[in-house]
Design a protein around this motif. Structure first.
Motif, short mmCIF file in Angstrom:
data_model
loop_
_atom_site.label_atom_id
_atom_site.label_comp_id
_atom_site.label_asym_id
_atom_site.label_seq_id
_atom_site.Cartn_x
_atom_site.Cartn_y
_atom_site.Cartn_z
N MET A 100 20.38 -7.28 -10.32
CA MET A 100 19.41 -6.45 -10.77
C MET A 100 19.28 -6.44 -12.34
O MET A 100 20.14 -6.40 -13.01
N ILE A 101 17.99 -5.92 -12.76
CA ILE A 101 17.84 -5.55 -14.25
C ILE A 101 17.10 -4.67 -14.51
O ILE A 101 16.64 -3.88 -13.65
N THR A 102 17.38 -4.05 -15.70
CA THR A 102 16.60 -2.66 -16.08
C THR A 102 15.81 -2.86 -17.16
O THR A 102 16.03 -3.90 -18.33
N VAL A 103 14.43 -2.60 -17.31
CA VAL A 103 13.54 -2.82 -18.29
C VAL A 103 13.05 -1.60 -18.69
O VAL A 103 12.94 -0.62 -17.86
N GLU A 104 12.48 -1.41 -19.94
CA GLU A 104 11.99 -0.19 -20.61
C GLU A 104 10.29 -0.47 -20.67
O GLU A 104 10.13 -1.34 -21.32
N ILE A 105 9.92 0.49 -19.93
CA ILE A 105 8.31 0.39 -20.00
C ILE A 105 7.78 1.46 -20.97
O ILE A 105 8.09 2.63 -20.70
N THR A 106 6.86 1.20 -21.88
CA THR A 106 6.38 2.05 -22.87
C THR A 106 5.01 2.10 -22.90
O THR A 106 4.52 0.84 -22.91
N THR A 107 4.03 3.19 -22.75
CA THR A 107 2.68 3.11 -22.97
C THR A 107 2.16 4.43 -23.60
O THR A 107 2.85 5.18 -24.03
N ILE A 108 1.10 4.44 -24.05
CA ILE A 108 0.30 5.34 -24.96
C ILE A 108 -0.77 5.74 -24.33
O ILE A 108 -1.45 5.14 -23.40
N MET A 109 -1.40 6.99 -24.89
CA MET A 109 -2.79 7.37 -24.65
C MET A 109 -3.11 7.46 -23.02
O MET A 109 -2.09 8.08 -22.30
N GLY A 110 -4.13 7.07 -22.68
CA GLY A 110 -4.76 7.26 -21.40
C GLY A 110 -3.42 6.71 -20.30
O GLY A 110 -3.49 7.49 -19.28
N LEU A 111 -2.85 5.81 -20.50
CA LEU A 111 -1.98 5.53 -19.60
C LEU A 111 -0.79 5.99 -19.59
O LEU A 111 -0.22 6.36 -18.41
N LYS A 112 -0.41 6.88 -20.53
CA LYS A 112 0.70 7.85 -20.66
C LYS A 112 0.35 8.80 -19.84
O LYS A 112 1.12 9.50 -18.80
N ALA A 113 -0.92 9.22 -19.75
CA ALA A 113 -1.22 10.49 -18.94
C ALA A 113 -1.28 10.06 -17.41
O ALA A 113 -0.82 10.95 -16.51
N LEU A 114 -1.49 8.81 -16.88
CA LEU A 114 -1.50 8.41 -15.74
C LEU A 114 -0.03 8.32 -15.31
O LEU A 114 0.09 8.30 -13.84
N MET A 115 0.83 8.12 -16.24
CA MET A 115 2.30 7.96 -15.91
C MET A 115 3.08 9.42 -15.78
O MET A 115 4.20 9.84 -16.37
N GLY A 116 2.17 10.61 -15.67
CA GLY A 116 2.62 11.88 -15.65
C GLY A 116 3.05 12.42 -16.82
O GLY A 116 3.84 13.54 -17.26
N GLY A 117 2.48 11.73 -18.15
CA GLY A 117 2.93 12.35 -19.16
C GLY A 117 4.31 11.61 -19.85
O GLY A 117 4.69 12.00 -21.02
N ASN A 118 4.78 10.66 -18.92
CA ASN A 118 5.90 10.00 -19.59
C ASN A 118 5.40 8.77 -20.48
O ASN A 118 4.74 7.94 -19.98
N LYS A 119 6.04 8.79 -21.62
CA LYS A 119 5.74 7.74 -22.43
C LYS A 119 6.75 6.68 -22.28
O LYS A 119 6.12 5.41 -22.33
N ASP A 120 7.87 6.89 -21.76
CA ASP A 120 8.67 5.66 -21.36
C ASP A 120 9.18 5.77 -20.08
O ASP A 120 9.40 6.94 -19.53
N GLN A 121 9.52 4.75 -19.26
CA GLN A 121 9.86 4.68 -17.86
C GLN A 121 10.85 3.47 -17.84
O GLN A 121 10.77 2.35 -18.25
N PHE A 122 12.03 3.66 -17.28
CA PHE A 122 12.78 2.72 -17.08
C PHE A 122 12.73 2.15 -15.80
O PHE A 122 12.85 3.06 -14.61
N LEU A 123 12.70 0.85 -15.37
CA LEU A 123 12.58 0.39 -14.15
C LEU A 123 13.75 -0.49 -13.83
O LEU A 123 14.13 -1.19 -14.65
#
Length: 96
Positions: free
Chosen positions: A1-24
């Motif tokens: 298994m690997i862990t990656v950090e996903i970062t987004t901003i602006m409108g996509l951030k809002a679609l991620m519940g306001g989370n700028k960063d997500q670890f998967l």
């Protein structure tokens, strides 16, 4: 298994519940497409529809970077991910 950090901003951030960063946590050998698909499963079809068109390609204006390098300089959505890669999803920006 690997862990990656996903970062987004602006409108996509809002679609991620306001989370700028997500670890998967993804299986070994996962690709950028796998990571984006996982985000769609977590946050629902609104995020998925904003990122992908109906033939599972990135929508116009969406740019994805892995460790600062645009994925189209590599293998596009099939770019393999490694443990602790940083993935940035950059939505279209308008203005004048």
């Amino acid at each position: 298994m690997i862990t990656v950090e996903i970062t987004t901003i602006m409108g996509l951030k809002a679609l991620m519940g306001g989370n700028k960063d997500q670890f998967l946590t993804l299986p070994d050998g996962a690709t950028v497409a796998d990571a984006l698909d996982q985000l769609g499963k977590i946050y629902g079809p609104a995020l998925n529809d904003r990122i992908f068109n109906d033939v599972h390609q990135l929508n116009p204006g969406i740019a994805v970077f892995v460790n600062g390098c645009v994925i189209f300089a590599r293998l596009g959505l099939e770019t393999p991910l490694q443990d602790w890669d940083a993935v940035l999803i950059f939505p279209p920006v308008g203005g004048g």
